[in-house]
Design an enzyme around this catalytic site. Structure first.
Site, PDB file in Angstrom:
ATOM      1  CB  SER A  25      -4.038 106.849  57.010  1.00  0.00           C
ATOM      2  OG  SER A  25      -5.326 107.185  57.491  1.00  0.00           O
ATOM      3  CE  LYS A  74     -11.949 114.065  57.218  1.00  0.00           C
ATOM      4  NZ  LYS A  74     -12.789 113.210  58.059  1.00  0.00           N
ATOM      5  CG  ASP A 111     -15.171 110.238  57.109  1.00  0.00           C
ATOM      6  OD1 ASP A 111     -14.296 109.354  57.204  1.00  0.00           O
ATOM      7  OD2 ASP A 111     -14.917 111.454  57.215  1.00  0.00           O
ATOM      8  N   GLY A 136     -22.460 116.100  69.011  1.00  0.00           N
ATOM      9  CA  GLY A 136     -21.476 116.648  68.081  1.00  0.00           C
ATOM     10  C   GLY A 136     -22.126 117.007  66.762  1.00  0.00           C
ATOM     11  N   GLY A 138     -19.867 118.523  64.063  1.00  0.00           N
ATOM     12  CA  GLY A 138     -18.761 118.983  63.225  1.00  0.00           C
ATOM     13  C   GLY A 138     -18.735 118.238  61.894  1.00  0.00           C
ATOM     14  CE1 TYR A 222      -7.352 108.232  64.598  1.00  0.00           C
ATOM     15  CE2 TYR A 222      -9.499 108.892  63.763  1.00  0.00           C
ATOM     16  CZ  TYR A 222      -8.128 109.030  63.799  1.00  0.00           C
ATOM     17  OH  TYR A 222      -7.545 109.989  63.024  1.00  0.00           O
TER      18      TYR A 222
HETATM   19  P1  NAP Z   1     -14.706 119.055  63.971  1.00  0.00           P
HETATM   20  O1  NAP Z   1     -15.346 119.315  62.651  1.00  0.00           O
HETATM   21  O2  NAP Z   1     -13.656 119.993  64.480  1.00  0.00           O
HETATM   22  O3  NAP Z   1     -15.908 118.966  65.061  1.00  0.00           O
HETATM   23  C1  NAP Z   1     -15.606 118.823  66.446  1.00  0.00           C
HETATM   24  C2  NAP Z   1     -16.884 118.545  67.213  1.00  0.00           C
HETATM   25  O4  NAP Z   1     -16.527 118.310  68.589  1.00  0.00           O
HETATM   26  C3  NAP Z   1     -17.869 119.711  67.232  1.00  0.00           C
HETATM   27  O5  NAP Z   1     -19.184 119.206  67.371  1.00  0.00           O
HETATM   28  C4  NAP Z   1     -17.436 120.476  68.506  1.00  0.00           C
HETATM   29  O6  NAP Z   1     -18.461 121.288  69.053  1.00  0.00           O
HETATM   30  C5  NAP Z   1     -17.162 119.298  69.421  1.00  0.00           C
HETATM   31  N1  NAP Z   1     -16.255 119.629  70.508  1.00  0.00           N
HETATM   32  C6  NAP Z   1     -14.912 119.816  70.433  1.00  0.00           C
HETATM   33  N2  NAP Z   1     -14.409 120.083  71.662  1.00  0.00           N
HETATM   34  C7  NAP Z   1     -15.461 120.071  72.517  1.00  0.00           C
HETATM   35  C8  NAP Z   1     -15.598 120.272  73.919  1.00  0.00           C
HETATM   36  N3  NAP Z   1     -14.529 120.554  74.694  1.00  0.00           N
HETATM   37  N4  NAP Z   1     -16.828 120.160  74.469  1.00  0.00           N
HETATM   38  C9  NAP Z   1     -17.907 119.883  73.718  1.00  0.00           C
HETATM   39  N5  NAP Z   1     -17.842 119.680  72.379  1.00  0.00           N
HETATM   40  C10 NAP Z   1     -16.643 119.774  71.797  1.00  0.00           C
HETATM   41  O7  NAP Z   1     -14.013 117.624  64.003  1.00  0.00           O
HETATM   42  P2  NAP Z   1     -14.485 116.276  63.253  1.00  0.00           P
HETATM   43  O8  NAP Z   1     -13.721 116.122  62.003  1.00  0.00           O
HETATM   44  O9  NAP Z   1     -15.961 116.241  63.212  1.00  0.00           O
HETATM   45  O10 NAP Z   1     -13.917 115.165  64.259  1.00  0.00           O
HETATM   46  C11 NAP Z   1     -14.533 114.930  65.525  1.00  0.00           C
HETATM   47  C12 NAP Z   1     -13.893 113.699  66.159  1.00  0.00           C
HETATM   48  O11 NAP Z   1     -14.146 112.569  65.332  1.00  0.00           O
HETATM   49  C13 NAP Z   1     -12.359 113.772  66.279  1.00  0.00           C
HETATM   50  O12 NAP Z   1     -11.992 113.129  67.478  1.00  0.00           O
HETATM   51  C14 NAP Z   1     -11.872 112.957  65.096  1.00  0.00           C
HETATM   52  O13 NAP Z   1     -10.598 112.375  65.307  1.00  0.00           O
HETATM   53  C15 NAP Z   1     -12.950 111.885  65.029  1.00  0.00           C
HETATM   54  N6  NAP Z   1     -13.101 111.279  63.706  1.00  0.00           N
HETATM   55  C16 NAP Z   1     -13.043 109.932  63.627  1.00  0.00           C
HETATM   56  C17 NAP Z   1     -13.189 109.324  62.395  1.00  0.00           C
HETATM   57  C18 NAP Z   1     -13.078 107.827  62.318  1.00  0.00           C
HETATM   58  O14 NAP Z   1     -12.907 107.309  61.208  1.00  0.00           O
HETATM   59  N7  NAP Z   1     -13.182 107.124  63.420  1.00  0.00           N
HETATM   60  C19 NAP Z   1     -13.416 110.070  61.244  1.00  0.00           C
HETATM   61  C20 NAP Z   1     -13.503 111.468  61.362  1.00  0.00           C
HETATM   62  C21 NAP Z   1     -13.339 112.070  62.617  1.00  0.00           C
HETATM   63  P3  NAP Z   1     -18.650 122.812  68.547  1.00  0.00           P
HETATM   64  O15 NAP Z   1     -19.450 122.722  67.255  1.00  0.00           O
HETATM   65  O16 NAP Z   1     -19.395 123.474  69.628  1.00  0.00           O
HETATM   66  O17 NAP Z   1     -17.267 123.363  68.327  1.00  0.00           O
END
Ligand code: NAP
Length: 275
Positions: A25, A74, A111, A136, A138, A222
């Protein structure tokens, strides 16, 4: 000689996270300030979870003009918000804080808007009444579920922890076989997990065989180059959307609120890929 900078008139904004050193960012927003000739600076603030509320309140009392919020703050940051937008109410998390004066703060979540803008830009698709598979459940997935509902999509969700999937849409077993079968009926498959971060292998968990021409593959992970899953989906003929576009457009929506100015999206995109 260049004039000394920053000065006592320089405004500041930033991102709060723990850790936050990896954040793209600052390069994105500082590129935007430079492009518009704004005397602003954007910094990264590593804030321990235990110190979140006093740190955020302190930053705004010290004149901060806007904050982005990233993992793990968040949801907890809602305790610092004096008002929130309908998107925050629906998603239960904020990624953008906007000062309202006198230290008061509005929380927003850009988002969902970022997700849709990047989709419309890279692979426009009519989602009304169509099935979408999201892997996913999360924090980011909650914003995406909110975004997809505004487009009338029918959401199917596979998540390692099944209870979280059921809260967002029709649950799909988190097995490759079940996900491939579901993906075959979907116009779009979204990877909203962190699977694929920091690896050059296609994550074995994600559906792939069912993707092809007529499907959109959207990976919100990303990085500066496409993820291996997106590369593999493109090789099967799918249209692809990467996570940088979502990051760009959620940031652009925040920038507009902080500065009251149209965001210079091309400069921000260049900042993201160069920084
Ligand atoms: P989060 O709330 O921690 O959620 C993580 C998600 O990934 C959950 O569904 C989790 O499953 C799953 N997960 C993690 N490790 C796993 C594994 N080894 N096998 C299977 N599932 C797994 O994180 P978040 O904020 O949602 O972010 C998720 C991803 O999106 C990250 O890579 C983040 O950098 C990216 N992101 C990108 C943007 C963008 O603007 N491009 C914005 C926000 C986030 P469980 O529920 O079972 O733990």
């Amino acid at each position: 000689m260049d004039a000394p900078w920053p000065t006592s008139a320089t405004r500041f904004a930033g991102v709060i996270g723990w850790p936050v050193a990896h954040s793209l960012s600052p390069s994105m927003h500082n590129a935007a300030f430079r492009a518009l000739g704004l005397d602003w600076a954007y910094l990264a603030f590593p804030i321990e979870p235990d110190h979140l509320e006093p740190a955020v309140r302190g930053l705004f009392h010290a004149g901060c003009s806007g904050l982005s919020v990233t993992i793990p703050h968040k949801q907890a940051v809602l305790a610092c918000c004096d008002e929130v937008t309908p998107a925050v109410d629906a998603i239960g998390a904020a990624n953008t804080l906007v000062p309202l004066g006198d230290g008061r703060v509005r929380g927003d979540n850009t988002d969902a808007e970022g997700f849709l803008r990047a989709l419309d830009e890279a692979a426009p698709v009519d989602l009304d009444g169509q099935d979408v598979l999201m892997v996913g459940a999360g924090g980011a997935a909650k914003a995406i579920a909110f975004a997809l509902a505004t487009r009338g999509a029918r959401l199917r969700v596979a998540n390692r922890t099944r209870e979280r999937a059921a809260a967002l849409g029709e649950p799909v077993e988190f097995t490759r076989e079940a996900m491939e079968a579901a993906a075959a009926d979907c116009v779009m498959v979204v990877n909203a997990t962190s699977l694929g971060m920091g690896t050059d292998e296609v994550p074995a968990e994600l559906p792939l065989d069912a993707l092809g021409p007529g499907t959109v593959a959207y990976d919100i992970v990303y990085r500066r180059e496409p993820t291996p899953w997106l590369d593999a989906a493109a090789a099967r003929g799918a249209r692809t959307v990467d996570g940088l576009g979502m990051l760009l457009h959620q940031g652009a929506a925040a920038f507009a609120q902080w500065t009251g100015t149209e965001p210079p999206v091309d400069a921000m995109r260049a900042g993201l890929t160069a920084g």
